[in-house]
Design a protein around this motif. Structure first.
Motif, PDB file in Angstrom:
ATOM      1  N   LEU A 184       0.828  -1.200   0.000  1.00  0.00           N
ATOM      2  CA  LEU A 184       0.000   0.000   0.000  1.00  0.00           C
ATOM      3  C   LEU A 184       0.867   1.256   0.000  1.00  0.00           C
ATOM      4  O   LEU A 184       0.584   2.226  -0.715  1.00  0.00           O
ATOM      5  N   GLU A 185       1.926   1.235   0.801  1.00  0.00           N
ATOM      6  CA  GLU A 185       2.831   2.389   0.853  1.00  0.00           C
ATOM      7  C   GLU A 185       3.492   2.620  -0.504  1.00  0.00           C
ATOM      8  O   GLU A 185       3.616   3.766  -0.959  1.00  0.00           O
ATOM      9  N   ALA A 186       3.916   1.538  -1.148  1.00  0.00           N
ATOM     10  CA  ALA A 186       4.594   1.658  -2.437  1.00  0.00           C
ATOM     11  C   ALA A 186       3.667   2.235  -3.508  1.00  0.00           C
ATOM     12  O   ALA A 186       4.110   2.966  -4.402  1.00  0.00           O
ATOM     13  N   ILE A 187       2.385   1.921  -3.409  1.00  0.00           N
ATOM     14  CA  ILE A 187       1.422   2.422  -4.395  1.00  0.00           C
ATOM     15  C   ILE A 187       1.098   3.894  -4.149  1.00  0.00           C
ATOM     16  O   ILE A 187       0.785   4.630  -5.081  1.00  0.00           O
ATOM     17  N   GLY A 188       1.202   4.330  -2.879  1.00  0.00           N
ATOM     18  CA  GLY A 188       0.926   5.722  -2.560  1.00  0.00           C
ATOM     19  C   GLY A 188      -0.261   5.941  -1.651  1.00  0.00           C
ATOM     20  O   GLY A 188      -0.746   7.069  -1.513  1.00  0.00           O
ATOM     21  N   VAL A 189      -0.730   4.890  -1.020  1.00  0.00           N
ATOM     22  CA  VAL A 189      -1.842   5.016  -0.074  1.00  0.00           C
ATOM     23  C   VAL A 189      -1.331   5.667   1.208  1.00  0.00           C
ATOM     24  O   VAL A 189      -0.306   5.272   1.762  1.00  0.00           O
ATOM     25  N   SER A 190      -2.084   6.660   1.705  1.00  0.00           N
ATOM     26  CA  SER A 190      -1.676   7.354   2.932  1.00  0.00           C
ATOM     27  C   SER A 190      -2.870   8.144   3.476  1.00  0.00           C
ATOM     28  O   SER A 190      -3.595   8.788   2.697  1.00  0.00           O
ATOM     29  N   PRO A 191      -3.087   8.070   4.791  1.00  0.00           N
ATOM     30  CA  PRO A 191      -2.356   7.297   5.802  1.00  0.00           C
ATOM     31  C   PRO A 191      -2.809   5.836   5.836  1.00  0.00           C
ATOM     32  O   PRO A 191      -3.852   5.484   5.277  1.00  0.00           O
ATOM     33  N   ILE A 192      -2.001   5.030   6.520  1.00  0.00           N
ATOM     34  CA  ILE A 192      -2.310   3.614   6.704  1.00  0.00           C
ATOM     35  C   ILE A 192      -2.290   3.317   8.200  1.00  0.00           C
ATOM     36  O   ILE A 192      -1.296   3.607   8.883  1.00  0.00           O
ATOM     37  N   PHE A 193      -3.362   2.772   8.707  1.00  0.00           N
ATOM     38  CA  PHE A 193      -3.458   2.427  10.125  1.00  0.00           C
ATOM     39  C   PHE A 193      -3.508   0.911  10.281  1.00  0.00           C
ATOM     40  O   PHE A 193      -4.173   0.224   9.499  1.00  0.00           O
ATOM     41  N   GLU A 194      -2.828   0.375  11.267  1.00  0.00           N
ATOM     42  CA  GLU A 194      -2.911  -1.040  11.631  1.00  0.00           C
ATOM     43  C   GLU A 194      -3.501  -1.134  13.020  1.00  0.00           C
ATOM     44  O   GLU A 194      -2.934  -0.571  13.976  1.00  0.00           O
ATOM     45  N   VAL A 195      -4.618  -1.827  13.151  1.00  0.00           N
ATOM     46  CA  VAL A 195      -5.298  -1.915  14.438  1.00  0.00           C
ATOM     47  C   VAL A 195      -5.772  -3.333  14.708  1.00  0.00           C
ATOM     48  O   VAL A 195      -5.897  -4.155  13.794  1.00  0.00           O
ATOM     49  N   ASP A 196      -6.047  -3.596  15.987  1.00  0.00           N
ATOM     50  CA  ASP A 196      -6.661  -4.848  16.411  1.00  0.00           C
ATOM     51  C   ASP A 196      -8.167  -4.611  16.469  1.00  0.00           C
ATOM     52  O   ASP A 196      -8.624  -3.763  17.242  1.00  0.00           O
ATOM     53  N   PRO A 197      -8.963  -5.314  15.670  1.00  0.00           N
ATOM     54  CA  PRO A 197     -10.407  -5.050  15.649  1.00  0.00           C
ATOM     55  C   PRO A 197     -11.105  -5.328  16.975  1.00  0.00           C
ATOM     56  O   PRO A 197     -12.240  -4.864  17.181  1.00  0.00           O
ATOM     57  N   PHE A 198     -10.458  -6.074  17.860  1.00  0.00           N
ATOM     58  CA  PHE A 198     -11.070  -6.317  19.171  1.00  0.00           C
ATOM     59  C   PHE A 198     -10.807  -5.170  20.139  1.00  0.00           C
ATOM     60  O   PHE A 198     -11.339  -5.161  21.247  1.00  0.00           O
ATOM     61  N   ASN A 199      -9.974  -4.212  19.742  1.00  0.00           N
ATOM     62  CA  ASN A 199      -9.782  -2.974  20.505  1.00  0.00           C
ATOM     63  C   ASN A 199     -10.640  -1.914  19.837  1.00  0.00           C
ATOM     64  O   ASN A 199     -10.220  -1.238  18.910  1.00  0.00           O
ATOM     65  N   GLN A 200     -11.862  -1.769  20.310  1.00  0.00           N
ATOM     66  CA  GLN A 200     -12.823  -0.907  19.645  1.00  0.00           C
ATOM     67  C   GLN A 200     -12.460   0.578  19.717  1.00  0.00           C
ATOM     68  O   GLN A 200     -12.636   1.314  18.742  1.00  0.00           O
TER      69      GLN A 200
END
Length: 652
Positions: free
Chosen positions: A537-553
């Motif tokens: 995603l970063e290489a394509i140019g997507v920004s921002p990118i978030f990584e989250v745990d779906p069980f942490n609402q």
């Protein structure tokens, strides 16, 4: 060899191994997935190379390379995967192959687990590829071996078209001795043969026409897979071939039938049941049946012989009226006066699966047989006494729609987006996978679902049409690698504004937990570097990118809001393993949750907003007379999502 109960997909795998297949590639898709998984168990013994390719198109192209060299190759997929693979398949039809190449495209009448009821037999005609249509696991085992021979003899890929009930049926058969695969071929450069050009395609088209219209119809008319017979299938037996006939029956013979695939087995069993119920009915003895095992090219000579001897033919087949239309065409071309019934005149259901019962009822009507309406039973209340009663139809089974599993991380992802986008103008584009179930109530988070990868590109269409709409796409990790990347490139290049939600559960869950490029494991058992979705995603140019745990609402809702407010294309990667494999990956949950009866106010918010199958309404009531919520501890995984939703913190 020893007798074993073999599943249809395993029989296909064994047939390919017995044929000495060198390379096997495919993409998971029910009902075909078990073929590659079974072959992989014997890769060390046979030396066969096996891979789950990134998608069906890649699988066909990988196999084409080895086939050009002279090695035998097998490609597996479900029927909609053939759409993805159609570009190289159509070109291979014209270029041809050297080593035998069989493409298994498993059709799904119903459909049971697919988007469409498309029929591979029609694709065979469209692509000009020979097609085999097995009716039993044993036939599939034998057919695929012959398919390799046909492929090499005529330098063409060959389609094998099993359907769901053949793929997943079991049959007792000899388990073959498996030896090493064939010696791999050596590629010989020949640009006139292997480089596709308009002129070569023109010449090959003439060659293909000669093969499919003149040579193979005669060959297949003599094939053991196509027969005219009149002996029904003994109950409990799945692989009886019809008694061969020379077709020389009187013109005024009783009605006749034609069938192919699993429908042939249904037909023969229905005839046998009617014979047992009506032992004195002469019509049921030696009913003429035309069995078609190679629907393309169609065995014209055999079919014409059949049509000339019977004036009333009914055709049983699932999906499209392929056999029926071929018989009508042959009858018209040869000026044969006969009546052909089937799907086209509504005698046979046009959609869904057939069954023994459906065909039996059609036979009763067609043959004017009086159906058994009464049965005699011995009652236990009075010794030896009997009572007659009329059989009534069994009640309809209750509807049990599929739901996301208890503890599924996708539920947390959908709920977080729903909370973050409350009261906003949105479009939620879904995709093919477990997460399609996000459309179900009470989540209701899938507005569209078209085909694999379409979520990302359809969201772009919604945005360009209505720029004020918040557009979201939901795609799984395996589907992202299969068909999502090009959509992301298109979104960034064409200045879309959308949020791409990657539901990363570390597996290809829907089809049986197969590995993919993001898991770091291949079908050859190799541990390789995991391909990072975030880096792509970063290489394509997507920004921002978030990584989250779906069980942490709290964390997830915050990330979704920030992504939605960002300009351009943003992404939220919801990363948590599929609950079915979480333990294998080392994840530990706290254990099943409980409900504090004194705190529970019976509001049912947890049930009404999450739809988790572990939650239900209890018979117990609180002091105010409201029924409490209870948790099925056998289902609950302890994910904690309901604890975060409960307004009184009654779940612990």
């Amino acid at each position: 060899m020893s007798k074993q109960m073999i599943m249809g997909n395993q029989a296909i795998a064994l047939g390919a191994l017995k044929a000495g297949v060198n390379l096997v590639a495919g993409y998971p898709g029910t009902p075909s997935s078990e073929i590659i998984e079974f072959i992989a168990k014997y890769k060390d013994k046979t030396g066969t190379y096996v891979e789950w390719s990134v998608n069906e198109k890649a699988a066909v192209e990988v196999a084409a390379g080895a086939s050009y060299a002279g090695s035998r190759t097998l490609v597996t997929m479900k029927q909609v995967g053939l759409n993805v693979a159609s570009d190289p398949v159509m070109c291979l039809s014209y270029v041809g192959v050297k080593g035998g190449m069989v493409i298994v495209s498993a059709d799904d009448p119903g459909p049971i687990s697919s988007q469409t009821e498309q029929d591979t037999r029609n694709f065979a005609q469209y692509s000009k590829l020979p097609c085999f249509d097995p009716s039993t696991p044993l036939e599939a085992y034998e057919m695929i071996q012959e398919a390799f021979e046909v492929s090499e003899k005529y330098n063409t890929p060959v389609l094998l078209r099993p359907t769901t009930r053949v793929d997943h049926a079991y049959e007792s058969m000899d388990f073959p001795e498996l030896g090493p695969c064939r010696e791999p071929g050596i590629f010989e450069k020949d640009s006139k043969r292997w480089v596709i050009f308009p002129r070569s395609s023109y010449n090959n088209h003439k060659r293909i026409f000669e093969r499919n219209e003149k040579i193979l119809p005669k060959v297949f008319s003599e094939s053991k897979w196509n027969k005219i017979g009149g002996e029904s299938l003994p109950l409990g037996c799945t692989s009886s071939q019809p008694t061969p006939s020379n077709g020389e029956h009187p013109r005024n013979a009783p009605v006749a039938f034609a069938a192919g695939g699993i429908s042939y087995c249904y037909l023969m069993e229905a005839i046998e049941i009617l014979k047992r119920e009506n032992p004195d009915n002469a019509q049921l003895q030696n009913i003429p049946v035309l069995k078609i095992g190679t629907p393309y090219p169609f065995p014209k000579d055999l079919a014409e012989k059949f049509l000339r001897n019977y004036s009333d033919i009914t055709v049983f087949e699932e999906l499209d009226p392929v056999i029926e239309e071929n018989l009508i065409r042959i009858a018209g071309r040869s000026c044969i006066d006969c009546h052909i019934s089937g799907k086209l005149d509504g005698i046979v259901p046009v959609a869904g699966e057939l069954s023994v019962e459906i065909i039996k009822n059609i036979l009763i009507s067609k043959l004017s047989i009086k159906a058994e309406s009464e049965a005699t039973v011995v009652t236990s209340a009075s010794e030896g006494s009997s009572a007659s009663f009329k059989e009534t139809a069994a009640p309809e089974l209750p509807v049990r729609p599929p739901v996301l599993c208890a503890g599924c991380p996708h539920r947390g992802a959908f709920y977080a987006v729903k909370q973050a986008m409350k009261n906003q103008k949105t479009a939620y584009c879904g995709d093919i996978g477990c997460y399609t179930l996000g459309n179900a109530q009470p989540l209701d988070m899938t507005d569209t679902c078209l085909c694999m990868g379409a979520d990302i590109t359809m969201a772009q269409g919604f945005y360009h049409n209505e720029p004020d709409r918040k557009c979201f796409s939901f795609i799984g990790d395996s589907t992202f690698f299969a068909s999502g990347i090009t959509g992301v490139v298109n979104a960034v290049y064409n200045q879309s504004h959308q949020v791409i939600c990657i539901l990363d559960n570390s597996t290809t869950a829907m089809t049986g937990h197969q590995p993919h490029p993001g898991t770091g494991l291949t079908m050859m058992g190799e541990i390789v570097d995991k391909i990072s979705i975030k880096k792509i995603l970063e290489a394509i140019g997507v920004s921002p990118i978030f990584e989250v745990d779906p069980f942490n609402q709290e964390e997830s809702v915050k990330a979704v809001k920030e992504a939605a407010e960002s300009k351009g294309v943003s992404a939220v990667i919801f990363k948590s393993p599929c609950i079915a494999i979480a333990a294998k990956l080392g994840y530990k949950f706290t254990g099943a949750k409980k409900v504090d009866a004194e705190k529970c106010i019976g509001c049912r918010k947890c049930i009404n907003e999450l739809g988790c199958p572990a939650l239900s309404v209890s018979l117990a009531k609180n002091a105010k007379g409201k029924q409490l919520v209870e948790i099925d501890r056998a289902l609950c995984t302890g994910c904690g999502l309901c604890s975060q939703v409960c307004p009184t913190k009654a779940i612990f």
